[in-house]
Motif scaffolding. Structure first.
Motif, mmCIF file in Angstrom:
data_model
loop_
_atom_site.group_PDB
_atom_site.id
_atom_site.type_symbol
_atom_site.label_atom_id
_atom_site.label_comp_id
_atom_site.label_asym_id
_atom_site.label_seq_id
_atom_site.Cartn_x
_atom_site.Cartn_y
_atom_site.Cartn_z
ATOM 1 N N PHE A 1 -8.317 -48.050 3.924
ATOM 2 C CA PHE A 1 -6.867 -48.015 4.099
ATOM 3 C C PHE A 1 -6.118 -48.533 2.872
ATOM 4 O O PHE A 1 -4.942 -48.237 2.694
ATOM 5 C CB PHE A 1 -6.462 -48.817 5.335
ATOM 6 N N ASN A 2 -6.801 -49.285 2.041
ATOM 7 C CA ASN A 2 -6.161 -49.793 0.832
ATOM 8 C C ASN A 2 -5.798 -48.661 -0.128
ATOM 9 O O ASN A 2 -4.907 -48.814 -0.977
ATOM 10 C CB ASN A 2 -7.085 -50.785 0.122
ATOM 11 N N LEU A 3 -6.489 -47.514 0.001
ATOM 12 C CA LEU A 3 -6.215 -46.380 -0.867
ATOM 13 C C LEU A 3 -4.773 -45.876 -0.723
ATOM 14 O O LEU A 3 -4.215 -45.299 -1.653
ATOM 15 C CB LEU A 3 -7.185 -45.230 -0.564
ATOM 16 N N PHE A 4 -4.197 -46.087 0.458
ATOM 17 C CA PHE A 4 -2.849 -45.584 0.697
ATOM 18 C C PHE A 4 -1.789 -46.340 -0.092
ATOM 19 O O PHE A 4 -0.630 -45.933 -0.120
ATOM 20 C CB PHE A 4 -2.531 -45.634 2.199
ATOM 21 N N ARG A 5 -2.173 -47.421 -0.744
ATOM 22 C CA ARG A 5 -1.244 -48.141 -1.612
ATOM 23 C C ARG A 5 -1.064 -47.397 -2.941
ATOM 24 O O ARG A 5 -0.053 -47.580 -3.611
ATOM 25 C CB ARG A 5 -1.756 -49.556 -1.908
ATOM 26 N N TYR A 6 -2.049 -46.589 -3.310
ATOM 27 C CA TYR A 6 -2.067 -45.988 -4.638
ATOM 28 C C TYR A 6 -1.340 -44.645 -4.658
ATOM 29 O O TYR A 6 -1.620 -43.749 -3.847
ATOM 30 C CB TYR A 6 -3.511 -45.805 -5.114
ATOM 31 N N ILE A 7 -0.429 -44.514 -5.613
ATOM 32 C CA ILE A 7 0.341 -43.282 -5.750
ATOM 33 C C ILE A 7 -0.573 -42.103 -6.065
ATOM 34 O O ILE A 7 -0.388 -40.997 -5.544
ATOM 35 C CB ILE A 7 1.407 -43.439 -6.843
ATOM 36 N N THR A 8 -1.571 -42.316 -6.919
ATOM 37 C CA THR A 8 -2.455 -41.222 -7.318
ATOM 38 C C THR A 8 -3.239 -40.673 -6.119
ATOM 39 O O THR A 8 -3.427 -39.459 -6.001
ATOM 40 C CB THR A 8 -3.439 -41.693 -8.398
ATOM 41 N N PHE A 9 -3.690 -41.552 -5.220
ATOM 42 C CA PHE A 9 -4.407 -41.105 -4.032
ATOM 43 C C PHE A 9 -3.491 -40.301 -3.127
ATOM 44 O O PHE A 9 -3.856 -39.211 -2.647
ATOM 45 C CB PHE A 9 -4.962 -42.303 -3.267
ATOM 46 N N ARG A 10 -2.280 -40.794 -2.922
ATOM 47 C CA ARG A 10 -1.332 -40.089 -2.051
ATOM 48 C C ARG A 10 -0.842 -38.796 -2.690
ATOM 49 O O ARG A 10 -0.547 -37.826 -1.991
ATOM 50 C CB ARG A 10 -0.165 -41.023 -1.710
ATOM 51 N N ALA A 11 -0.771 -38.763 -4.015
ATOM 52 C CA ALA A 11 -0.410 -37.517 -4.690
ATOM 53 C C ALA A 11 -1.484 -36.454 -4.457
ATOM 54 O O ALA A 11 -1.175 -35.273 -4.226
ATOM 55 C CB ALA A 11 -0.221 -37.757 -6.181
ATOM 56 N N GLY A 12 -2.749 -36.871 -4.517
ATOM 57 C CA GLY A 12 -3.838 -35.942 -4.223
ATOM 58 C C GLY A 12 -3.764 -35.441 -2.792
ATOM 59 O O GLY A 12 -3.974 -34.249 -2.517
ATOM 60 N N GLY A 13 -3.438 -36.351 -1.868
ATOM 61 C CA GLY A 13 -3.282 -35.952 -0.472
ATOM 62 C C GLY A 13 -2.144 -34.969 -0.288
ATOM 63 O O GLY A 13 -2.255 -34.001 0.469
ATOM 64 N N ALA A 14 -1.040 -35.209 -0.998
ATOM 65 C CA ALA A 14 0.117 -34.308 -0.908
ATOM 66 C C ALA A 14 -0.224 -32.927 -1.456
ATOM 67 O O ALA A 14 0.200 -31.902 -0.902
ATOM 68 C CB ALA A 14 1.300 -34.901 -1.668
ATOM 69 N N PHE A 15 -0.972 -32.894 -2.544
ATOM 70 C CA PHE A 15 -1.369 -31.621 -3.143
ATOM 71 C C PHE A 15 -2.185 -30.786 -2.166
ATOM 72 O O PHE A 15 -1.885 -29.604 -1.919
ATOM 73 C CB PHE A 15 -2.171 -31.874 -4.418
ATOM 74 N N PHE A 16 -3.218 -31.381 -1.585
ATOM 75 C CA PHE A 16 -4.097 -30.621 -0.690
ATOM 76 C C PHE A 16 -3.400 -30.282 0.623
ATOM 77 O O PHE A 16 -3.649 -29.220 1.208
ATOM 78 C CB PHE A 16 -5.390 -31.393 -0.434
#
Length: 275
Positions: free
Chosen positions: A15-30
């Motif tokens: 769940f700590n990954l959701f703090r990172y913009i890069t991780f959420r950007a990847g999620g938004a892309f897919f």
């Protein structure tokens, strides 16, 4: 919205990954890409049923288009906008004002394009929305966004324009920043609108340009990156990367149907919004 998932984190788990913009950007892309694949065919089928003659083909394009592209439905920008809005709202921080500003501008111009497309192809009005009304509405949206941008920036940056190659140099435009911003926004929107016409012609350069702007937004939104690159730090702009990632994902999802031979055109709904 999914940013809130980090409240379940103890700092060392998934769940700590959701703090990172890069991780959420990847999620938004897919998310945007999958959105396009899921809803693309149903949207094309619906638009074919509701549009008798499809998008009018411009006579200044290749002669083959007058025959081969006749009857191709338009308003495919709805697919891109749906993907962008859904992914951005799902993955971005909703307490970030920059996210709402770019969504406001994108949806505002998308609505102008939608009304224009609707009048042309559904109501069979070849004139569409008058050019004057389009410009007035576009400048109004740009006015709101430009004033909002001035308010959001800190006092030492508000009303200033930075030129990255000059590093620390700032040009203080004062309130002239507002008309400057209006010209940039409306000019960019209509530039893409004029570019659209051939299969995949507009969507590819938009994805490339927006990708570059997203990286810049992410860099200036981080203290360490902006300090290393010797550019001005603007808190909060990093979240724009998520919007851009959603735009690229939605663009690729649309390109799947718009690449030659195109099954659908984005129309003014997409070209104005993406611009």
């Amino acid at each position: 919205m999914l940013y809130l998932m980090n409240i379940f984190s103890d700092g060392g788990d998934f769940f700590n990954l959701f703090r990172y913009i890069t991780f959420r950007a990847g999620g938004a892309f897919f998310t945007a890409l999958i959105f396009g694949f899921i809803f693309g065919n149903p949207l094309i089928s619906f638009l074919k049923r509701t549009q008798e003659n499809g998008q009018p083909i411009r006579k200044d394009g290749p002669d083959s288009h007058l025959i081969a592209k006749a009857g191709t439905p338009t308003m495919g920008g709805v697919l891109i906008l749906g993907a962008v809005v859904t992914s951005t709202v799902l993955w971005a921080r909703l307490d970030n004002p920059y996210v709402w500003m770019v969504l406001f501008v994108t949806l505002g111009f998308g609505l102008i394009g939608f009304v224009d497309d609707y009048k042309k192809v559904v109501m069979q009005d070849s004139n569409g929305l008058s050019k004057l009304i389009r410009l007035v509405l576009g400048f109004f949206i740009a006015l709101v966004a430009s004033i909002f941008a001035m308010i959001l920036h800190e006092e030492d940056l508000s009303g200033h324009v930075a030129v990255p190659i000059f590093k620390e140099t700032l040009f203080n435009l004062g309130w002239f920043f507002v008309p400057f911003g209006m010209i940039v926004i409306v000019g960019a929107a209509n530039a893409v609108n004029l570019t659209d016409g051939l299969d995949g012609l507009a969507v590819m350069p938009v994805m490339i340009a927006s990708g570059a702007l997203g990286i810049i937004s992410y860099a200036v939104g981080r203290v360490d990156f902006s300090d290393y690159l010797d550019v001005h730090y603007v808190a909060g702009t990093g979240e724009i990367l998520i919007f851009v990632a959603a735009l690229i994902g939605g663009g690729l999802g649309f390109l799947w149907y718009n690449a030659p031979p195109a099954a659908i055109f984005m129309g003014d709904t997409g070209s104005l919004a993406m611009g």
